[in-house]
Write an enzyme that holds these catalytic residues in place. Structure first.
Site, PDB file in Angstrom:
ATOM      1  N   CYS A 185     -11.065  -4.991  23.690  1.00 49.84           N
ATOM      2  CA  CYS A 185     -10.196  -4.849  22.485  1.00 49.84           C
ATOM      3  C   CYS A 185      -9.557  -6.336  22.011  1.00 49.84           C
ATOM      4  O   CYS A 185      -9.041  -6.401  20.938  1.00 49.84           O
ATOM      5  CB  CYS A 185      -9.140  -3.976  22.737  1.00 49.84           C
ATOM      6  SG  CYS A 185      -9.435  -2.100  23.343  1.00 49.84           S
TER       7      CYS A 185
ATOM      8  N   ARG B 124      11.414  15.766   8.625  1.00 49.50           N
ATOM      9  CA  ARG B 124      12.461  16.787   7.649  1.00 49.50           C
ATOM     10  C   ARG B 124      11.676  17.256   6.678  1.00 49.50           C
ATOM     11  O   ARG B 124      11.766  18.255   5.998  1.00 49.50           O
ATOM     12  CB  ARG B 124      13.593  15.949   7.372  1.00 49.50           C
ATOM     13  CG  ARG B 124      14.675  15.734   8.617  1.00 49.50           C
ATOM     14  CD  ARG B 124      15.811  14.843   8.008  1.00 49.50           C
ATOM     15  NE  ARG B 124      16.443  15.388   6.981  1.00 49.50           N
ATOM     16  CZ  ARG B 124      17.747  14.734   6.627  1.00 49.50           C
ATOM     17  NH1 ARG B 124      17.958  13.645   6.673  1.00 49.50           N
ATOM     18  NH2 ARG B 124      18.235  15.440   5.677  1.00 49.50           N
TER      19      ARG B 124
END
Length: 460
Positions: free
Chosen positions: A48, A449
């Protein structure tokens, strides 16, 4: 006296050597002999980190090596480098290996076997694919070969084929080295691990950085100059000049040995294991890392995810089990994070097409916010997209694209997915707040929300 058992490990990187190290912690050399085979030049290295070595962010190759072969041998692990396993004889409990320097072959018996053969880069059979100047970036040897090419090449035009994690990270690396970068990808938008609407944000940001992105186009051939080196990448309707080409198309499980040995493979070509990472149907064979398929805790299906985080966990669990202890790996939620220059890209859970593929009905919510309180210096924009199950409100996935401070927020969602939380439950999470770190309502909670409202409306 109890006879010494032999643990044989195929693969000397993250999963394999984590397993070896953990097994050694469990049992002494007198109780357990450990023999590991690695066909490459390096052990326990970070693939990586290669793009950041190429870019210059990491100065030296050896900074990417966690533990050298000599360090493993000091711990009574017989690590045999540049030695390739060519056959697994399951009924006979042995493996055949070949010394790549001398060509000599030999058989080694095992009581317990670990398969950690990793993944191989996708390298399409295109005309010119093997031309000098065309590079993959899977190993440290690959990274060094690319750096050597960049040092020798006078031209400053680079084409990256593929716009996944490796593709965008290599685009950044080449841009930092002063190259004119074009990314060619067959996907609708870069980063196919995101939904197209979020991928579009990545494309727009890359364009603003000076990276040309050509989407929805497949490469048909690599064109060579009179000197035999790469000179361009061709598609059906265009040519893109290139002094260097980097392949970032993705990887596939390296399971040729396992297939030939008759071991069980999944629909993605990876080995199938139980929760203890034991190969299904075989009490004394384990497998881990990029060569296996793992359970997706959100969709309930097996998938192939090539990440060092999983490989190291697999190795720890395998080593504990092979050493006489116990460990289990329940599965993943598919969390990943990346960056291209200042842009941070993160995702966890399911995309829209993933949810449709497993028959889940869902709602989505997308919000725009900032990484810090809007009035605080350095506040940067961020877009968060959230998927929730239509009837239950269970969180299904989150994608985040933004500037500094955006990417690691995906960890909040990863924990919520693992806990099978609903988006409504997420709205009450007690997250840390101070203006330098977050608005009063963290962007992930704002998205939760909005998703809660979408779930309620869908139920009306």
């Amino acid at each position: 006296m109890t006879a010494t058992e032999r643990l044989v490990i195929i693969g000397g990187d993250a999963a394999g050597m984590s397993a070896a190290s953990q097994a050694r912690r469990m049992k002494s050399a007198g109780e357990l002999e450990i023999v590991a085979f690695e066909r490459g030049h390096f052990s326990s290295f970070s693939a990586c980190g290669i793009p950041y070595w190429v870019s210059g962010d990491v100065a030296e190759r050896d900074e990417l090596i966690a533990r050298s072969p000599e360090e493993h041998r000091e711990r009574a692990i017989d690590l045999r480098m540049r030695t390739e396993v060519t056959e697994i004889d399951v009924p006979g409990g042995r493996v055949c290996s070949r010394d790549l320097a001398s060509g000599a072959e030999s058989w080694t018996g095992y009581d317990k076997l670990v398969i950690a053969t990793g993944a191989r880069p996708v390298r399409p059979a295109l005309p010119g694919i093997d031309a000098p100047g065309v590079h993959g970036v899977q190993t440290l040897d690959d990274g060094q070969a690319l750096l050597d090419t960049l040092t020798r090449t006078e031209g400053r035009r680079a084409v990256v084929v593929g716009a996944g994690y490796i593709g965008v990270e290599m685009a950044e690396a080449l841009l930092k080295r002063g190259y004119e970068v074009t990314v060619v990808d067959r996907g609708e938008q870069p980063m196919s691990t995101l939904d197209p609407d979020m991928g579009r944000l990545v494309r727009e940001a890359m364009s603003g950085m000076g990276i040309t992105t050509v989407s929805g186009t497949a490469v048909t051939k690599i064109l060579m100059g009179d000197d035999g080196r790469v000179r361009a990448v061709a598609t059906d309707d265009a040519e893109y000049p290139a002094d260097v080409v980097v392949l970032g198309i993705g990887v596939e499980p390296e399971t040729g040995l396992a297939r030939a040995a008759g071991l069980p493979l999944g629909r993605h070509g990876g080995l199938l294991t139980d929760l203890a990472m034991r190969v299904r149907g075989h009490d004394n064979i384990w497998a881990g890392g990029d060569c296996v398929e793992v359970l997706d805790l959100v969709s309930g299906r097996e998938r192939h995810i090539a990440l060092g985080t999983h490989a190291n966990k697999h190795g720890q669990i395998i080593g504990a089990n092979a050493g006489g202890g116990y460990g289990s790996f329940p599965g993943v939620v598919g969390t990943a994070v990346s960056k291209v220059c200042e842009l941070e890209i993160a995702r966890t859970g399911l995309r829209e097409k993933d949810a449709r593929a497993v028959g889940l009905q869902y709602v989505t919510a997308t919000i725009e916010s900032t990484s810090r309180a809007g009035y605080f210096p350095g506040a940067a924009p961020m877009t968060v997209k959230m998927l929730a199950e239509r009837r239950t409100g269970r969180l299904l996935g989150v994608q985040i694209v933004g500037r500094e401070g955006a990417g690691k927020r995906v960890d909040i969602a990863a924990v919520a997915l693992t806990a099978r939380m609903t988006v409504e439950q997420m709205t009450t999470l007690d997250l840390g707040y101070a203006p330098p770190f977050s608005p009063v309502w963290d962007p992930v909670l704002v998205a939760a929300r909005k998703a809660t409202t979408a779930v309620r409306k869908a139920g009306i």
